[in-house]
Enzyme design. Structure first.
Site, PDB file in Angstrom:
ATOM      1  N   LYS A   1     -10.338  -7.054   7.176  1.00 39.01           N
ATOM      2  CA  LYS A   1      -9.443  -6.757   8.296  1.00 39.01           C
ATOM      3  C   LYS A   1     -10.144  -7.310   9.534  1.00 39.01           C
ATOM      4  CE  LYS A   1      -7.761  -2.426   6.276  1.00 39.01           C
ATOM      5  NZ  LYS A   1      -7.891  -0.944   6.300  1.00 39.01           N
TER       6      LYS A   1
ATOM      7  N   SER B   1       0.858  -1.186   0.000  1.00 31.32           N
ATOM      8  CA  SER B   1       0.000   0.000   0.000  1.00 31.32           C
ATOM      9  C   SER B   1       0.892   1.233   0.000  1.00 31.32           C
ATOM     10  CB  SER B   1      -0.892  -0.043   1.249  1.00 31.32           C
ATOM     11  OG  SER B   1      -1.682   1.119   1.340  1.00 31.32           O
TER      12      SER B   1
ATOM     13  N   GLU C   1     -10.881   0.847  -4.092  1.00 29.52           N
ATOM     14  CA  GLU C   1     -11.248   0.535  -2.705  1.00 29.52           C
ATOM     15  C   GLU C   1     -11.925   1.718  -2.030  1.00 29.52           C
ATOM     16  OE1 GLU C   1      -7.931  -1.104  -0.548  1.00 29.52           O
ATOM     17  OE2 GLU C   1      -8.873  -0.831   1.405  1.00 29.52           O
TER      18      GLU C   1
ATOM     19  N   GLY D   1      -4.545  -4.411   5.764  1.00 28.96           N
ATOM     20  CA  GLY D   1      -3.552  -4.186   6.812  1.00 28.96           C
ATOM     21  C   GLY D   1      -3.796  -2.855   7.487  1.00 28.96           C
TER      22      GLY D   1
ATOM     23  N   ASP E   1      -7.012   3.193  -3.522  1.00 29.40           N
ATOM     24  CA  ASP E   1      -7.789   3.199  -2.268  1.00 29.40           C
ATOM     25  C   ASP E   1      -8.067   4.646  -1.887  1.00 29.40           C
ATOM     26  OD1 ASP E   1      -8.960   2.867   0.198  1.00 29.40           O
ATOM     27  OD2 ASP E   1      -7.246   1.856   1.136  1.00 29.40           O
TER      28      ASP E   1
ATOM     29  N   LYS F   1      -2.828   5.020  -2.636  1.00 26.88           N
ATOM     30  CA  LYS F   1      -3.792   5.869  -1.949  1.00 26.88           C
ATOM     31  C   LYS F   1      -4.100   7.046  -2.859  1.00 26.88           C
ATOM     32  CE  LYS F   1      -4.131   3.709   2.021  1.00 26.88           C
ATOM     33  NZ  LYS F   1      -5.413   3.244   2.558  1.00 26.88           N
TER      34      LYS F   1
ATOM     35  N   LYS G   1      -1.014  -0.961  -4.449  1.00 30.94           N
ATOM     36  CA  LYS G   1      -2.209  -0.183  -4.083  1.00 30.94           C
ATOM     37  C   LYS G   1      -1.775   1.253  -3.849  1.00 30.94           C
ATOM     38  CE  LYS G   1      -4.792   0.065   0.233  1.00 30.94           C
ATOM     39  NZ  LYS G   1      -5.550  -0.745   1.198  1.00 30.94           N
TER      40      LYS G   1
ATOM     41  N   ASP H   1     -13.939  -1.581   2.173  1.00 29.47           N
ATOM     42  CA  ASP H   1     -13.090  -1.693   3.355  1.00 29.47           C
ATOM     43  C   ASP H   1     -13.930  -1.183   4.538  1.00 29.47           C
ATOM     44  OD1 ASP H   1     -11.230  -1.356   5.403  1.00 29.47           O
ATOM     45  OD2 ASP H   1      -9.759  -0.261   4.227  1.00 29.47           O
TER      46      ASP H   1
HETATM   47  O1  OSB Z   1      -7.426   1.859   4.152  1.00 32.14           O
HETATM   48  O2  OSB Z   1      -6.413   0.031   3.954  1.00 32.14           O
HETATM   49  C1  OSB Z   1      -6.506   1.127   4.495  1.00 32.14           C
HETATM   50  C2  OSB Z   1      -3.545   1.719   6.830  1.00 32.14           C
HETATM   51  C3  OSB Z   1      -4.168   2.319   7.891  1.00 32.14           C
HETATM   52  C4  OSB Z   1      -5.520   2.574   7.821  1.00 32.14           C
HETATM   53  C5  OSB Z   1      -6.255   2.199   6.689  1.00 32.14           C
HETATM   54  C6  OSB Z   1      -5.625   1.564   5.621  1.00 32.14           C
HETATM   55  C7  OSB Z   1      -4.240   1.350   5.690  1.00 32.14           C
HETATM   56  C8  OSB Z   1      -3.458   0.784   4.598  1.00 32.14           C
HETATM   57  C9  OSB Z   1      -2.131   0.162   4.961  1.00 32.14           C
HETATM   58  O3  OSB Z   1      -3.772   0.839   3.432  1.00 32.14           O
HETATM   59  C10 OSB Z   1      -2.049  -1.274   4.643  1.00 32.14           C
HETATM   60  C11 OSB Z   1      -0.839  -1.902   5.287  1.00 32.14           C
HETATM   61  O4  OSB Z   1      -0.887  -2.242   6.478  1.00 32.14           O
HETATM   62  O5  OSB Z   1       0.161  -2.064   4.587  1.00 32.14           O
HETATM   63 MG    MG Z   2      -8.549   0.774   2.725  1.00 29.78          MG
END
Ligand code: OSB
Ligand code: MG
Length: 384
Positions: A278, A151, A229, A306, A204, A179, A177, A254
């Site tokens: 999750k 991510s 996402e 994660g 995401d 953001k 992924k 999510d």
């Molecule tokens: O939206 O998936 C998410 C981390 C913190 C809060 C929300 C998200 C995330 C990540 C990190 O995308 C994923 C990771 O742990 O590598």
């Molecule tokens: Mg997410």
């Protein structure tokens, strides 16, 4: 609709372990680089660990709640209070016939899924260690390694993003992924697709768009994204269904799937086509398996999300990701993607095939390093 398949969950492999006393511990690990999403920037991971002691063994669970109520309403502070004042007192010193019965003592607590999940992880670790069974075997793992994605947070420039992606692909990560947020989306997807024509790429949004943004979101359909996402509100399913009906790109949920009933509703409404699971968000690993099972029956693939976990939470994620319907690479990256040093004796390392090995030892199958715990602990309290 695919035929109903038996759940892989094997809780019958565990006996209960009486929890004699417990501890709540807060550790803080600096992130190697700041992690920016549509809701903010994180520079450290402060994690709450639940330690349950009984029969000369210790089980540990990690709570994924963040410092601020941004991704979820829960925070590290609310989880600390709920565990200390409400969940742990129901478990400590009480006998129960099964881990589920132990957990049922806290069934009256409404919400606080991340707090509950952390206690459940500690109990499953403890019971697994007592029975000599790995968490992966208890959850129903069908593989010894899980495919990993990474991510990538919002970067100061597109060029910085391209450079990072190059490095992660070279390291072996199988899916990228990115953001995104309004204004950092179409150009990002188009630039990444032009430079990495065959890479598995997804975005995401962490709830940053509204249905009014449909014209922008439809432009993303041109870039062959694996999925988009959580584009819309954290508590919405209806608008996600309207969006999915007008989008070629699969929508992955999510934040909106924060319980087993929410997963049922999402499927019933066709609010997407994929779920990021999750365990913390849905109230624990056992419920995560239930969400997995519902999605499997509906023909929706899932993958393991994660929350920048330390190695403790990562071990649980990797065990969960080994279940049969986790057919897409997850946000289960190696320890060195997040931290200079993890809190385990052996960090999670990316294998040459872009996977992490599923721990096979009893319980979580990993050991915390006492020296790293001492060096990172900010708060510690004994309960019971
Ligand atoms: O939206 O998936 C998410 C981390 C913190 C809060 C929300 C998200 C995330 C990540 C990190 O995308 C994923 C990771 O742990 O590598
Ligand atoms: Mg997410």
């Amino acid at each position: 609709m695919a035929e109903a398949t038996a759940s892989p969950l094997r809780l019958d492999r565990l006996g209960p372990v009486r929890v004699e006393h417990a501890a709540l511990r807060v550790v803080e690990l600096p992130l190697l680089s700041p992690f920016t999403t549509s809701f903010g920037t994180q520079t450290v991971r402060r994690a709450l660990l639940v330690e349950c002691h009984g029969d000369g063994l210790t089980g540990v669970g990690e709570c994924v709640a963040g410092l601020e109520p941004a991704y979820s309403a829960e925070t590290l502070g609310t989880a600390l209070e709920v565990l200390r004042d409400h969940l742990l007192p129901g478990v400590i010193g009480h006998s129960a016939a099964t881990v589920e019965e132990q957990l049922a003592r806290g069934a009256w607590v409404r919400g606080h899924h991340m707090a509950r999940a952390a206690l459940e992880m500690a109990l499953l670790d403890l019971a697994g260690r007592a029975a000599g069974v790995s968490l992966a075997a208890v959850l129903g793992a069908v593989t010894d390694r899980v495919a990993c994605g990474v991510s990538v947070g919002i970067q100061p420039s597109l060029d910085a993003t391209y450079t990072l992606i190059e490095g992660y692909l070279a390291a072996g990560y199988r899916r990228i992924k990115l953001k995104c947020r309004p204004g950092y989306d179409v150009e990002l997807a188009s630039g990444v697709r032009a430079r990495f024509p065959t890479a598995l790429v997804m975005l995401d949004a962490n709830s940053a768009y509204r249905l009014d943004d449909l014209p922008t979101l439809r432009r993303l359909d041109a870039f062959d994204l694996m999925m988009l996402e959580q584009p819309l509100a954290h508590d919405d399913l209806v608008d996600h269904a309207a969006l999915q009906a007008q989008l070629r790109t699969p929508v992955c949920l999510d934040e909106s799937v924060d319980s087993v009933p929410a997963a049922r509703a999402a499927i019933r409404l066709s609010a997407g086509r994929i779920v990021n699971i999750k365990a913390g968000r849905v109230g624990g690993l056992i419920r995560a398996v239930a969400v997995h099972d519902l999605c499997r029956e509906a023909g929706w693939p899932v993958w393991c999300g994660g929350m920048l976990e330390t190695g403790v939470g990562r071990a649980a994620n990797v065990a969960l990701a080994a279940l049969p319907n986790f057919t897409l690479p997850g946000d289960t990256s190696a320890s060195d993607r997040y931290f200079d040093a993890d809190i385990l004796t052996e960090p999670f390392r990316l294998q040459s095939d872009g996977t992490l090995a599923v721990p096979t030892g009893p319980g979580l199958g990993v050991e915390v390093d006492p020296a790293r715990i001492a060096a990172t602990t900010q708060h510690h309290e004994r309960i019971g």
